[in-house]
Write a protein that holds these residues in place. Sequence first.
Motif, mmCIF file in Angstrom:
data_model
loop_
_atom_site.group_PDB
_atom_site.id
_atom_site.type_symbol
_atom_site.label_atom_id
_atom_site.label_comp_id
_atom_site.label_asym_id
_atom_site.label_seq_id
_atom_site.Cartn_x
_atom_site.Cartn_y
_atom_site.Cartn_z
ATOM 1 N N LEU A 1 0.833 -1.206 0.000
ATOM 2 C CA LEU A 1 0.000 0.000 0.000
ATOM 3 C C LEU A 1 0.868 1.256 0.000
ATOM 4 C CD1 LEU A 1 -2.781 1.349 0.196
ATOM 5 C CD2 LEU A 1 -2.651 1.095 2.679
ATOM 6 N N LEU B 1 0.980 3.978 -3.033
ATOM 7 C CA LEU B 1 0.669 5.398 -2.813
ATOM 8 C C LEU B 1 1.784 6.293 -3.350
ATOM 9 C CD1 LEU B 1 -0.872 5.254 0.782
ATOM 10 C CD2 LEU B 1 -2.074 5.824 -1.341
ATOM 11 N N ALA C 1 1.314 9.021 -6.196
ATOM 12 C CA ALA C 1 1.708 10.421 -5.983
ATOM 13 C C ALA C 1 2.687 10.893 -7.054
ATOM 14 C CB ALA C 1 2.327 10.576 -4.592
ATOM 15 N N ILE D 1 -7.103 2.228 -5.744
ATOM 16 C CA ILE D 1 -6.515 1.212 -4.854
ATOM 17 C C ILE D 1 -7.576 0.238 -4.358
ATOM 18 C CG2 ILE D 1 -5.399 0.848 -2.616
ATOM 19 C CD1 ILE D 1 -3.811 3.365 -3.060
ATOM 20 N N SER E 1 -1.320 -1.943 -9.529
ATOM 21 C CA SER E 1 -0.569 -0.686 -9.645
ATOM 22 C C SER E 1 0.423 -0.706 -10.795
ATOM 23 C CB SER E 1 0.196 -0.428 -8.340
ATOM 24 O OG SER E 1 1.122 -1.472 -8.113
#
Length: 464
Positions: free
Chosen positions: A34, A38, A42, A60, A334
């Motif tokens: 996670l 992130l 970003a 997510i 991702s």
Amino acid sequence: MLLTILSYLMIIVFMFVIMKKKLSPLTSLVIIPLVFALIALAAGVTAPPVVDGVAGSNNIGDWVMEGIKTTSNTGIMLLFAILYFSIMLDAGLFDPITKKMIHFAKGDPMKVLIATAVVAAAVSLNGDGTTTTLICCSAFIPIYKKLDMRLMNLGVLVILQNTIMNLLPWGGPTARAMAVLDVGAEILAYLMPGMIISVLFVIFIVAPHMGRQERKRLGIKELSDAEIEEMTAVTDPETMAIRRPKLFAFNGIMTIILIAWLVLSSFADQIGLPGWFAQPPLFLFLLGTCIALIVNYPVLKDQSARIGANGGDAVQVVILVFAAGVFMGIFQGSGLAEALATSFTYIIPKQLAGFWGIVIALISAPGTFFISNDGFYFGVMPVLAEAGRAYGFTNMQMALASLMGQAFHLLSPLVAFIYLLLRLTKLDMGQWQREAGKWAACIFIIFVVTIMLFGHLPFYIPQK
């Protein structure tokens, strides 16, 4: 480029905190991917894979749900499988087996360890790690505890034998390699020599080595029949109250039928069984659990008591299975997994083209450890195979090479049933991985050398 760097960093951090016990497996599986996802979001470098021409979600939550879907069936199946075998333990099904095994061993840990290796290999023929773990742990943990033997040896022997037998087509990875690279069932004949040698290696080298260490630590206790009787006698009133010795025959026959059905369901089509016979393990264990409760504990409050007593262990395992799904969902959704896979093809110098079979074998070890089998065979292998064909390697050679790394696959935190094995044996994941890893490396070498000696994988193909 940044996404690839993040994928490698994530793997390094994850393995560090697991091996050094900085975080629990549950928190590691959820928090670490996670955090890196992130960072990727970003930085604007996430690249969800494209499926059927449609780009994946950039949410997510969607990644997590997709990942949990991949492990939900396994998690629910584990819940009922654990409950079923826990009820059988409560009812005393394995008491006579434990007693006979201790009579056979007569206090010699060497005999117990060799028997563990043989039974683990035989039970692993069904290709299902969960069933193998439950049967072996149910039968042998009481023996190991009564003789004060190291449960680490049990955990290692079970996983090594299951690792080898997992190459059977109904085990999973071989079927994936066959599908992706369009090769036939003859692949099993090519794998079989290495599998047989590896099984014998575990039975006649690994288990005796462990046995010598245990003999040195514990000695060989020449137990008399009276001492064995005293050792195996159940004296606790609460335990006696839940035993069902009169139902031993019923429970034994039901368990044998259940296991046989599980095995045959794996390849019902190949042996011409009717379609209705092939039932999912989840349903079989659910049905078995219900029948076991009704027959052994017909009083409702007794049924609730058994579920309550055993449900805690089951839930803890299932939570970890779902956490592994979260890890896979975030890692793949991702684009981190795809970036890691693609990087393999760029970091390999062209000078190694003639050694491409060995290159794939070496890549398959970390590849199937850090990426799920689906991710490796359906995501990585098509890219590696395309390059391999240009270098003169056949699909069969690349399929065989890609399966060599399966020697390490079942040590991966992404394999659901290992949490059941670790829970039942009370082993630490990092210590267990290190102990089993050295023997898994030997099996990897046996796989590769055997495939090459039998001429199924060339060491080198000259390039023009």
